[in-house]
Every structure is written in structure tokens, then in C-alpha cells.
Design an enzyme around this catalytic site. Structure first.
Site, PDB file in Angstrom:
ATOM      1  N   GLY A 119       0.294  42.956  35.583  1.00 57.89           N
ATOM      2  CA  GLY A 119       0.472  41.530  35.798  1.00 57.89           C
ATOM      3  C   GLY A 119       1.093  41.282  37.160  1.00 57.89           C
ATOM      4  O   GLY A 119       0.867  42.035  38.116  1.00 57.89           O
ATOM      5  N   LYS A 121      10.930  44.093  37.472  1.00 63.36           N
ATOM      6  CA  LYS A 121      11.652  44.165  38.741  1.00 63.36           C
ATOM      7  C   LYS A 121      12.629  43.010  38.920  1.00 63.36           C
ATOM      8  O   LYS A 121      13.771  43.200  39.337  1.00 63.36           O
ATOM      9  CB  LYS A 121      10.646  44.169  39.901  1.00 63.36           C
ATOM     10  CG  LYS A 121       9.767  45.425  39.947  1.00 63.36           C
ATOM     11  CD  LYS A 121       8.774  45.345  41.099  1.00 63.36           C
ATOM     12  CE  LYS A 121       7.890  46.571  41.150  1.00 63.36           C
ATOM     13  NZ  LYS A 121       6.877  46.486  42.235  1.00 63.36           N
ATOM     14  N   THR A 174       7.066  43.713  30.749  1.00 63.78           N
ATOM     15  CA  THR A 174       6.128  43.311  29.701  1.00 63.78           C
ATOM     16  C   THR A 174       4.806  44.053  29.836  1.00 63.78           C
ATOM     17  O   THR A 174       4.396  44.435  30.929  1.00 63.78           O
ATOM     18  CB  THR A 174       5.861  41.796  29.750  1.00 63.78           C
ATOM     19  OG1 THR A 174       5.364  41.440  31.046  1.00 63.78           O
ATOM     20  CG2 THR A 174       7.123  41.023  29.441  1.00 63.78           C
ATOM     21  N   ASN A 229       1.060  43.428  29.679  1.00 66.74           N
ATOM     22  CA  ASN A 229       0.230  42.246  29.879  1.00 66.74           C
ATOM     23  C   ASN A 229      -1.201  42.489  29.405  1.00 66.74           C
ATOM     24  O   ASN A 229      -1.799  43.526  29.714  1.00 66.74           O
ATOM     25  CB  ASN A 229       0.209  41.868  31.366  1.00 66.74           C
ATOM     26  CG  ASN A 229       1.592  41.545  31.895  1.00 66.74           C
ATOM     27  OD1 ASN A 229       2.109  40.461  31.681  1.00 66.74           O
ATOM     28  ND2 ASN A 229       2.190  42.511  32.571  1.00 66.74           N
ATOM     29  N   GLU A 242       1.878  38.534  26.857  1.00 65.55           N
ATOM     30  CA  GLU A 242       2.820  39.476  27.466  1.00 65.55           C
ATOM     31  C   GLU A 242       3.842  39.897  26.408  1.00 65.55           C
ATOM     32  O   GLU A 242       4.543  39.051  25.847  1.00 65.55           O
ATOM     33  CB  GLU A 242       3.532  38.850  28.662  1.00 65.55           C
ATOM     34  CG  GLU A 242       2.586  38.417  29.773  1.00 65.55           C
ATOM     35  CD  GLU A 242       3.321  37.918  30.995  1.00 65.55           C
ATOM     36  OE1 GLU A 242       4.561  38.116  31.066  1.00 65.55           O
ATOM     37  OE2 GLU A 242       2.676  37.322  31.875  1.00 65.55           O
ATOM     38  N   TYR A 264       0.142  51.125  31.001  1.00 62.36           N
ATOM     39  CA  TYR A 264      -1.031  50.665  31.737  1.00 62.36           C
ATOM     40  C   TYR A 264      -2.268  51.490  31.371  1.00 62.36           C
ATOM     41  O   TYR A 264      -2.232  52.721  31.340  1.00 62.36           O
ATOM     42  CB  TYR A 264      -0.794  50.760  33.248  1.00 62.36           C
ATOM     43  CG  TYR A 264       0.265  49.792  33.735  1.00 62.36           C
ATOM     44  CD1 TYR A 264       0.178  48.433  33.434  1.00 62.36           C
ATOM     45  CD2 TYR A 264       1.352  50.231  34.486  1.00 62.36           C
ATOM     46  CE1 TYR A 264       1.146  47.548  33.866  1.00 62.36           C
ATOM     47  CE2 TYR A 264       2.328  49.349  34.925  1.00 62.36           C
ATOM     48  CZ  TYR A 264       2.211  48.008  34.610  1.00 62.36           C
ATOM     49  OH  TYR A 264       3.178  47.130  35.035  1.00 62.36           O
ATOM     50  N   ARG A 292       9.569  29.834  19.824  1.00 58.70           N
ATOM     51  CA  ARG A 292       9.739  28.549  20.515  1.00 58.70           C
ATOM     52  C   ARG A 292       8.473  28.231  21.294  1.00 58.70           C
ATOM     53  O   ARG A 292       7.634  29.105  21.543  1.00 58.70           O
ATOM     54  CB  ARG A 292      10.944  28.569  21.467  1.00 58.70           C
ATOM     55  CG  ARG A 292      10.813  29.541  22.637  1.00 58.70           C
ATOM     56  CD  ARG A 292      11.927  29.318  23.653  1.00 58.70           C
ATOM     57  NE  ARG A 292      11.950  30.355  24.681  1.00 58.70           N
ATOM     58  CZ  ARG A 292      11.217  30.332  25.799  1.00 58.70           C
ATOM     59  NH1 ARG A 292      10.374  29.329  26.029  1.00 58.70           N
ATOM     60  NH2 ARG A 292      11.318  31.306  26.685  1.00 58.70           N
ATOM     61  N   PHE A 306      11.393  26.281  33.204  1.00 52.38           N
ATOM     62  CA  PHE A 306      12.827  26.287  33.489  1.00 52.38           C
ATOM     63  C   PHE A 306      13.084  25.978  34.964  1.00 52.38           C
ATOM     64  O   PHE A 306      12.245  26.258  35.827  1.00 52.38           O
ATOM     65  CB  PHE A 306      13.430  27.636  33.106  1.00 52.38           C
ATOM     66  CG  PHE A 306      13.326  27.928  31.629  1.00 52.38           C
ATOM     67  CD1 PHE A 306      14.245  27.398  30.744  1.00 52.38           C
ATOM     68  CD2 PHE A 306      12.290  28.713  31.122  1.00 52.38           C
ATOM     69  CE1 PHE A 306      14.152  27.651  29.380  1.00 52.38           C
ATOM     70  CE2 PHE A 306      12.185  28.972  29.773  1.00 52.38           C
ATOM     71  CZ  PHE A 306      13.115  28.433  28.892  1.00 52.38           C
TER      72      PHE A 306
END
Length: 339
Positions: A213, A219, A225, A227, A285, A296, A309, A314
Site C-alpha cells: 500500500g 513507518k 497493515t 493491504n 487493510e 506481501y 466504527r 481526522f
């Protein structure tokens, strides 16, 4: 009905399923069969009633349990603009059929093999002549033959005439809701994973390769995650955060890290476009809790358990990190209850 990861059969033993692509692939020496027919585009609890009845009848009477299904979905042929999103992959449909006790699956390309076939020919050639059917299980809304002119009741009349039994199973209503693939897709579109899982009788899953991704998860954020991206034809839940299980498929490829293929690991799953960072491509993800592995290129299956949620944008990375920490805590609570 409680949901499961779906890796174990409800039966004491499994018979490897044979897959016949096309009517001409049916073995000439096939013995008597108990058959269920349908698209089975979700293999939800309603579909499971049909499969269970066919398998149980086959075992009682020494017949072979056969599923007749279609690929592609007939609606994509006749009304492509109304083609339904795929709830499960064809491969997953075959795996679930095997787990439920189906011994052979006949996969029919409707456009090539059955389009225009009259109901009587459908029955005498396919069911009696090719499949040596002694018993058929269908839903009450089953149709067959040219223009869907054959009905479940007509099939029963053919059975009485030609010497095979027919079970017509009422559509499944539970808790005031029809159990059907359309309603499952609607639940997914609202992010109501609990409702979709209830109707499926198992976790809703997606399976696909893990790809690279944007790289910011590990990082920049400290939440690496796995992806995955899926075609628009595949049903995935509404944008949001979910609790679930992450399973690396056992393909034989070496897996570096502290995870093992075939083992379900708890995961916080984000579905959407990452609005905080302005990403446009929708993805699934998965942040696998308390594990570190190079995923990978590996195939993985994500099992959705419950909604945490909705997706939010944000104002800062700090706000996002605080929310993600809350998400992980909530995921632990949900999965601890299920475990």
C-alpha cells in the site's frame, strides 16, 4: 446460529469433491444421485437447508450427493446492468459445498448449455439421462427451462411421472427477515456485519493477495497493515473499522515472521479510502494484533466479525492514532467474547 471460521466440516468426515465443468463432463458410469440445484451465490442458511437435505437423503439411500450450480451468475448474462455483487468466490463456494458433504459439483455455463432448453428436455436429458437422479431438492422459488417457464411444482410433476422424488423447501424466514443473498448484500452495504454473518451462518470473508500500500501504516503510524484490493464486482462491507480474523492461506510459499498459514489471528480491519490522507482507492487493510510477518505476495482470507466504527476523517495524525488505539482495544474485546 453461531458463526465459525468455516474451516471444519459439520460432518464427521469429508469426501473430496469432484467438479464437472459442463454437462458433457458428467461421468458416463455415474450411479444414482441426490441432487440440489441453484445458483448458491451466498451459500447462506437458506441455501444450506437445500444442501443438507440432499446430502442426508444421499447418505440414507446410498446415492451420490451432487450440487448443480451456475457460473457465471445467470443474471449477469441476461441483465448485466443488474449483475449482483459476489458474496463469495466460486472457489469458496466449492470449499463450502465439500465441507457440507457434497461429493460432486456440476458447473453449468447457462448461456452455452441450457439457454432455450424446454423444461421437459431439461429434466429428461440432464436430471434423468445424465445425472441418474433419484431425488431432487430445490427451493420453492426454483425455476428452470426456457424463459424460466418450469417451476418447482412442475418439477415435482415430472418426478412423479419419471420416477424421482422432489423436495420443495420453503424459503427461510427468521426473525421477521427473509434469508437471501439480496438482504446479505444490503447488510454489507450498511456495514452491518453481525446481520450478514447471522444470515450466512458463518463469517463473511474476502480472500485475495496482500499487496504493498502507501507504506505509511508501519513507518509513520506504527500500525503496519496487510493491504488487499478487490474488483468492484466483489461485495465488501461499507467503509469503516471492523473486528475480525486474518488467515494466511496455506499455499506452500515460505512465510517469514511469527505467523503460520491456516491459523486465524485477531485483526483490526479498515475498509475504505483513508480519508485522512486523501487516498482514493478503496482497500481492505488488516492490522494483525501482536504479530509481525512479511505477508506481501501471500493469499489471505479476512473474516469479518463485527463493526467497530464508521470511517472518519481526522484533523491530525495524533487524532488518528488515538482513534486507532481505541479501535484495537475494542477489537480485543469483541474477539475475546467470540473466542
Amino acid at each position: 446460529m453461531p458463526c465459525s471460521l468455516g474451516h471444519r466440516s459439520q460432518w464427521d468426515s469429508m469426501v473430496p469433491v469432484d467438479i464437472w465443468y459442463g454437462i458433457d463432463s458428467i461421468p458416463a458410469d455415474l450411479g444414482p444421485t441426490s441432487v440440489t440445484i441453484g445458483v448458491f451465490d451466498g451459500l447462506h442458511r437458506g441455501h444450506q437447508q437445500l444442501v443438507t437435505k440432499a446430502v442426508e437423503h444421499a447418505r440414507r439411500h446410498g446415492q451420490r450427493a451432487v450440487m448443480v450450480t451456475f457460473d457465471p451468475h445467470p443474471v449477469t448474462v441476461f441483465l448485466p446492468e443488474r449483475a449482483p455483487l459476489s458474496v463469495i468466490t466460486f472457489e469458496r463456494r466449492m470449499q463450502l459445498a465439500e465441507e457440507m458433504g457434497i461429493e460432486a459439483v456440476l458447473v453449468i455455463d447457462f448461456t452455452e448449455e441450457l439457454r432455450g432448453v424446454e423444461p421437459r428436455e431439461y429434466v429428461t436429458d440432464l436430471l434423468v439421462g445424465r445425472l441418474h437422479t433419484e431425488h431432487v431438492v430445490v427451493g420453492e422459488n426454483f425455476t428452470f427451462g426456457a424463459g424460466a417457464s418450469g417451476t418447482a411444482e412442475a418439477l415435482a410433476e415430472f418426478g412423479a411421472e419419471l420416477g424421482f422424488g422432489v423436495d420443495i423447501v420453503p424459503l427461510l424466514d427468521d426473525d421477521g427477515e427473509r434469508i437471501c443473498s439480496t438482504n446479505i448484500r444490503a447488510a454489507l452495504a450498511k456495514g452491518d456485519i453481525a446481520r450478514a454473518n447471522w444470515a450466512l451462518g458463518r463469517h463473511f470473508t474476502v480472500t485475495g493477495p496482500v499487496v504493498r500500500g502507501a507504506g505509511r501504516g508501519g513507518k509513520e503510524l506504527g500500525f503496519p497493515t496487510a493491504n488487499q484490493y478487490f474488483p468492484e464486482s466483489v461485495a465488501i462491507p461499507a467503509d469503516g473499522v471492523y473486528a475480525g480474523w486474518f488467515v494466511v492461506e496455506p499455499t506452500g510459499a515460505p512465510l517469514e515472521g511469527d505467523m503460520e498459514p491456516g491459523v486465524p489471528y485477531p485483526a483490526a480491519i479498515s475498509v475504505g479510502t483513508n480519508p485522512t490522507f486523501g487516498d482514493e482507492e478503496r482497500s481492505v487493510e488488516s492490522f494483525v494484533l501482536d504479530r509481525d510477518a512479511d505477508l506481501y505476495g501471500h493469499e489471505a482470507t479476512v473474516h469479518f466479525v463485527d463493526h467497530v466504527r464508521d470511517m472518519e476523517k481526522f484533523n491530525s495524525v495524533e487524532e488518528l492514532l488515538t482513534a486507532m488505539e481505541r479501535d484495537v482495544a475494542r477489537v480485543r474485546e469483541i474477539l475475546a467474547r467470540e473466542a
